[in-house]
Design an enzyme around this catalytic site. Structure first.
Site, short mmCIF file in Angstrom:
data_model
loop_
_atom_site.label_atom_id
_atom_site.label_comp_id
_atom_site.label_asym_id
_atom_site.label_seq_id
_atom_site.Cartn_x
_atom_site.Cartn_y
_atom_site.Cartn_z
N ARG A 81 10.13 0.20 35.81
CA ARG A 81 9.74 1.61 35.64
C ARG A 81 10.66 2.52 36.47
NH1 ARG A 81 3.65 2.78 36.93
NH2 ARG A 81 4.35 2.61 39.08
N LYS A 190 7.86 8.57 37.31
CA LYS A 190 7.22 8.95 38.57
C LYS A 190 8.11 9.95 39.31
CE LYS A 190 4.38 6.30 41.12
NZ LYS A 190 2.97 6.61 40.85
N GLU A 226 -4.03 11.28 30.92
CA GLU A 226 -4.38 10.44 32.07
C GLU A 226 -5.05 11.25 33.15
OE1 GLU A 226 -0.88 8.85 34.10
OE2 GLU A 226 0.30 10.25 32.94
N1 PLP Z 1 -0.57 7.72 36.23
C1 PLP Z 1 0.02 8.40 37.24
C2 PLP Z 1 0.39 9.82 37.05
C3 PLP Z 1 0.29 7.74 38.45
O1 PLP Z 1 0.87 8.41 39.46
C4 PLP Z 1 -0.08 6.37 38.59
C5 PLP Z 1 0.16 5.63 39.82
O2 PLP Z 1 0.48 6.04 40.83
C6 PLP Z 1 -0.68 5.71 37.51
C7 PLP Z 1 -0.90 6.42 36.35
C8 PLP Z 1 -1.04 4.27 37.59
O3 PLP Z 1 0.11 3.46 37.66
P1 PLP Z 1 0.10 2.07 38.39
O4 PLP Z 1 -0.93 1.24 37.72
O5 PLP Z 1 1.47 1.53 38.19
O6 PLP Z 1 -0.21 2.31 39.81
#
Ligand code: PLP
Length: 365
Positions: A81, A190, A226
């Protein structure tokens, strides 16, 4: 506490978007830097990360197992990612082995801060940013990968010895004002700016008494995307059949969570649950019998209600549980399997199959 830094000095002019160009850039990463005491980083005021936000971060955890071994959960998924986010932000993609090696070195140097078995984790925060000086509005020529860490307890009270049924369900507010992401944008990465951009929404959400914001799509304002820093899942029941539904990644507006991927794979491959990755409208929550948010920080957190803001002081409430207001059966089964894989105390057969998800941090390498 120690942090680990890796630097890249790369001529971005060689970046042409083709495979060869990307590889050339990636090879600019070196392992210089190493472990240094946790503290301020030297950075020119003209660094592109400070002026133009050219940066991204990752988040993952290291756990101490019952036998004392320290493991990191699916670090190669974070590396993947990170690479794709780098490409989007015109940062030389960090090769997976450089990323995982830096994360492991950080864990090793901070092994004493990894909490005991089932009592928390060492949260790892890799940062990749333009650290070179630049006056013009353009990408940097120099980049830094830095990994810092902190011991953490269990988010929203979950993840400990008890199950997800002990985690109090949260209430999400679907804003009709703020949007997090749009098609063609950077919501699927991110990118650091994605987070500051929702601080105001999150602060207002909490002031109104809700736990987290639930973001809707920018085009229609009806599609669920989300929650805060976690992905969203709903169990919909139709004609007696339950389906686990989560918003799809096809528009590039949702972060491809590592936990999201883990939930989907465990639900399908271990538990034989039907999972759909697709557009999920708020209106479908009328048939929602369970819902949860998931992420590295939040693990799996049951959602009690989604509240939609309609107008000034007007709301519509979607109840996401049946029977008792706590994690439902599907949420509990998925949670238990994932926790077993993470902590190494689950069913042997499952652990064998998913053993590659955990990366052991040997004391010396
Ligand atoms: N969505 C956002 C915006 C996030 O910042 C995160 C994690 O920090 C997630 C979803 C979940 O991702 P992960 O399962 O890789 O922690």
């Amino acid at each position: 506490m120690y942090l680990h830094t890796v630097n890249a000095t790369t001529a971005l002019s060689t970046f042409d978007g083709s495979g060869g160009g990307t590889d050339q850039l990636a090879s600019g990463w070196n392992t210089g830097g190493g472990i240094i005491p946790h503290g301020p980083l030297p950075l020119p005021p003209s660094a592109t990360v400070l002026n133009y936000g050219q940066g991204l971060f990752e988040g993952l955890k290291a756990f101490r197992r019952e036998d004392g071994k320290i493991v990191i959960f699916r670090p190669y998924k974070n590396a993947e990612r990170c690479r794709s986010g780098c490409t989007r932000l015109l940062i030389p993609p960090v090769p997976d082995d450089v990323f995982v090696s830096a994360v492991k070195q950080c864990v090793r140097a901070n092994a004493q801060y990894v909490p005991p078995y089932r009592q928390g984790a060492l949260y790892l925060r890799p940062l990749v940013f333009g650290s070179g000086a630049k006056l013009g509005v353009s990408a940097s020529d120099e980049f830094t990968l830095c990994v810092w860490c902190s011991p953490v307890g269990n988010y929203f009270g979950g993840g400990g010895k008890g199950g997800v049924e002990d985690v109090p369900p949260i209430t999400l507010l679907a804003s009709n004002v703020y949007r997090r992401s749009c098609e063609g944008g950077v919501g699927g990465t991110k990118f650091i700016g994605n987070y500051a951009a929702v601080f105001k929404c999150q602060s207002e959400t909490k002031m109104k008494g809700f736990n987290e914001a639930l973001f809707l799509d920018a085009n229609t304002g009806r599609g669920i995307e989300e929650a805060g820093a976690s992905n969203f899942f709903a169990v919909l029941e139709k004609g007696g059949k339950k389906t686990l539904v989560t918003p799809g990644l096809d528009k590039g507006t949702i972060l491809p969570g590592v936990t999201r991927d883990t939930v989907i794979r465990v639900a399908r491959e271990v538990l034989g649950i039907t999972v759909e990755e697709r557009r999920l409208s708020l209106d479908e929550l009328g048939s929602c019998v369970e819902a949860f948010c998931c992420g590295t920080g939040a693990s799996l957190t049951p959602v009690g209600e989604v509240v939609e803001e309609i107008g000034e002081g007007e709301e519509k409430k979607y109840k996401c549980w049946r029977g008792e207001r706590k994690a439902g059966e599907i949420t509990r089964r998925i949670y238990d399997v994932i926790q077993g894989i993470m902590w190494g105390d689950g069913e042997e057969e499952i652990e064998e199959k998913y053993g590659e998800w955990v990366e052991v941090v040997e004391p010396e390498e």
